[in-house]
Write a protein that holds these residues in place. Structure first.
Motif, PDB file in Angstrom:
ATOM      1  N   VAL A   1       2.221  18.450   4.827  1.00  0.00           N
ATOM      2  CA  VAL A   1       2.699  17.133   4.412  1.00  0.00           C
ATOM      3  C   VAL A   1       4.101  16.934   4.971  1.00  0.00           C
ATOM      4  O   VAL A   1       4.964  17.813   4.834  1.00  0.00           O
TER       5      VAL A   1
ATOM      6  N   VAL B   1       3.583  11.058   5.269  1.00  0.00           N
ATOM      7  CA  VAL B   1       3.596  10.286   4.027  1.00  0.00           C
ATOM      8  C   VAL B   1       4.731   9.268   4.002  1.00  0.00           C
ATOM      9  O   VAL B   1       4.923   8.587   2.991  1.00  0.00           O
TER      10      VAL B   1
ATOM     11  N   CYS C   1       7.837  13.639  -4.658  1.00  0.00           N
ATOM     12  CA  CYS C   1       6.612  13.039  -4.114  1.00  0.00           C
ATOM     13  C   CYS C   1       5.986  13.957  -3.069  1.00  0.00           C
ATOM     14  O   CYS C   1       4.756  14.054  -2.985  1.00  0.00           O
TER      15      CYS C   1
ATOM     16  N   ALA D   1       2.287  15.558  -3.252  1.00  0.00           N
ATOM     17  CA  ALA D   1       1.303  15.428  -2.178  1.00  0.00           C
ATOM     18  C   ALA D   1       0.775  16.778  -1.733  1.00  0.00           C
ATOM     19  O   ALA D   1      -0.413  16.915  -1.424  1.00  0.00           O
TER      20      ALA D   1
ATOM     21  N   HIS E   1      -1.610  17.638  -4.485  1.00  0.00           N
ATOM     22  CA  HIS E   1      -2.710  16.664  -4.564  1.00  0.00           C
ATOM     23  C   HIS E   1      -3.695  16.847  -3.412  1.00  0.00           C
ATOM     24  O   HIS E   1      -4.911  16.725  -3.601  1.00  0.00           O
ATOM     25  N   LEU E   2      -3.180  17.141  -2.213  1.00  0.00           N
ATOM     26  CA  LEU E   2      -4.023  17.279  -1.023  1.00  0.00           C
ATOM     27  C   LEU E   2      -4.403  18.727  -0.734  1.00  0.00           C
ATOM     28  O   LEU E   2      -5.057  18.983   0.278  1.00  0.00           O
TER      29      LEU E   2
ATOM     30  N   PHE F   1      -0.880   9.095   5.238  1.00  0.00           N
ATOM     31  CA  PHE F   1      -1.408   9.068   3.877  1.00  0.00           C
ATOM     32  C   PHE F   1      -0.365   8.422   2.973  1.00  0.00           C
ATOM     33  O   PHE F   1       0.810   8.817   2.987  1.00  0.00           O
TER      34      PHE F   1
ATOM     35  N   ALA G   1       1.083   8.563   0.077  1.00  0.00           N
ATOM     36  CA  ALA G   1       1.238   9.438  -1.089  1.00  0.00           C
ATOM     37  C   ALA G   1       1.907   8.728  -2.253  1.00  0.00           C
ATOM     38  O   ALA G   1       1.733   9.130  -3.411  1.00  0.00           O
TER      39      ALA G   1
ATOM     40  N   TYR H   1       1.043   9.032  -6.398  1.00  0.00           N
ATOM     41  CA  TYR H   1       2.224   9.562  -7.083  1.00  0.00           C
ATOM     42  C   TYR H   1       2.685   8.601  -8.175  1.00  0.00           C
ATOM     43  O   TYR H   1       2.986   9.016  -9.309  1.00  0.00           O
TER      44      TYR H   1
END
Length: 450
Positions: free
Chosen positions: A144, A174, A181, A185, A188-189, A246, A248, A252
């Motif tokens: 990311v 992002v 954040c 990410a 999350h990813l 992405f 994010a 978020y």
């Protein structure tokens, strides 16, 4: 009248500087230490006036020409400074843009980070025969990549992305985000790591990089951060990586709303220089009965002075506008300090104690992680774990290892247990509002008097 012939003049009768072979200063070409191409006299004077770091060890540093006396005096003072041996700070890479850190340095650190991520990836093998095993082609680690709003960040994020792709990484861009954040990410990813191009904690002329590994665990010093200083690294694969975007900020923002539920109408003043953080607060308070008022944050090279001015401005807004409390958030969107309704600063230990009481209501036996600075004064009503270091990496790893519910450090950072240990000033502010919503007592009575 006869004129006598003049005596013959030889070149040896003049000093070297007045002969046909002028000196380097007369030609107007200089060579900076470590560089292969010469520069003109004008560039030499410009670098001296800008206090270029290499000028401190240059043999021509005394050739100041017609520079103003004040500049020459400052140059003399800087000559005695010790040059930085490393660009690593406590929580990332930091340096003066172009003078200390530029596209080349950013690419080198990003490539070194990619090598470390490749080392952590498991090898997948497939059997070609009974006795032969060959390594299958592996997809590169997903990284990311985000940036802050500094003017120099767009150029540096391009170099970081190119370096990551050249090392076979899959880059997930992002855009403009905050450090929390990026951590979100990464988790999350399920990415292998994350990089944020940022100069947080420093003046506007600085920039650098922050790093996270899988699980949203940041790299600090001492810790894994030292591994990005490696040089002359081989490419782990011949196959280049790819890049995609992405948003994010969308998931978020949605993840923050769950922390702001069941709140009574509260008014809060927020002082923060991050535009991204302000946007998140605006979206959140559009759905709340309360009100948020932003205070312009002071931005200058003297970071401590800027923080003090922002704290003073926020305190004035809290008192004059009748706010329930105030929050001053650093540009890393993690460290934060809070003010009561009178504009007085709340002690970190008092804030952490109120957070621990909320955690005790949510869990039968909550675990609190504290650093050494105030763990000795922690009251016995809440059990705690001691962490010997207050860096982001040490605190995050300790919370992950002990499954702690709360973390607090003397550097104004708090960690809240979620899918991973979250260090986010917005989430921390939500906890403050939760404490205030559980009682009609004023903020000073809750946090200063228990």
């Amino acid at each position: 009248m006869a004129i006598e012939p003049s005596p013959s003049i030889k070149a040896d009768d003049f000093p070297a500087s007045e002969r046909g072979q002028p000196t380097a200063a007369m030609v107007g070409e200089y060579l900076c230490p470590g560089e292969v191409h010469p520069i003109s006299r004008a560039v030499h004077y410009a670098r001296l006036a800008a206090f270029f770091p290499k000028c401190r060890v240059c043999e021509h540093r005394r050739e100041t020409g017609s520079l103003p006396r004040q500049i020459v005096e400052r140059i003399d003072r800087t000559l005695h400074r010790v040059p930085r041996e490393s660009l690593l700070s406590g929580e990332g890479v930091r340096g003066a843009y172009l003078n200390e850190i530029g596209p080349r340095e950013i690419a080198r650190f990003a490539a070194a980070f990619a090598v470390q991520l490749w080392k952590q990836r498991p090898k997948r093998c497939s059997l070609d025969g009974a006795d032969s095993v060959r390594e299958a082609r592996r997809a590169g680690p997903a990284v990311v990549l985000g940036r802050d709003g500094r003017p120099s960040s767009p150029r540096l994020v391009v170099e970081a992305a190119a370096a990551l792709r050249s090392m076979g990484c899959r880059v997930i861009d992002v855009g403009i985000v905050s450090a929390p954040c990026v951590a979100f990410a990464v988790n999350h990813l399920s990415a292998a790591g994350g990089i944020l191009v940022t100069g947080s904690g420093c003046g506007p002329s600085m920039n650098g990089l922050d790093f996270w590994e899988a699980g949203a665990i940041p790299w600090s010093q001492p810790g894994r951060l030292q591994s990005v200083e490696a040089e002359n690294l081989p490419r782990p694969t011949r196959q280049g990586g790819d890049q995609r975007s992405f948003q994010a900020a969308v998931p978020y923002s949605a993840s923050l709303l769950k922390h702001f539920h069941a709140l009574r109408p509260l008014h809060i003043a927020v002082g923060c220089a991050s535009g991204f953080v302000r946007e998140q607060f605006e979206k959140i308070f559009e759905q709340l009965p309360g009100r948020v008022e932003f205070v312009s944050a002071s931005v200058a090279d003297d970071v401590d002075r800027s923080r003090a001015l922002t704290l003073e401005r926020t305190a004035c807004v809290v008192r004059d506008r009748g706010m329930h409390c105030g929050a001053v958030i650093d540009d890393d969107a993690q460290a934060c300090r809070f003010l009561d309704e009178s504009g007085r600063l709340m002690p970190i230990s008092a804030v952490a104690l109120q957070f621990a009481r909320i955690a005790r209501e949510e869990s039968e036996s909550p675990v609190v992680v504290l650093d050494d600075c105030f763990s000795a004064d922690w009251p016995g009503e809440a059990a705690h774990e001691r962490c010997s270091d207050s860096t982001r990496e040490a605190m995050t790893r300790h919370m992950a290892a002990t499954a702690a519910d709360l973390g607090a450090a003397s550097n104004d950072r708090y960690w809240i247990r979620d899918d991973y240990p979250v260090c986010d000033a917005i989430v921390t502010t939500a906890r403050i509002l939760q404490v205030l919503s559980r009682s009609d007592r004023p903020c000073s009575d809750l946090f200063l008097n228990g």
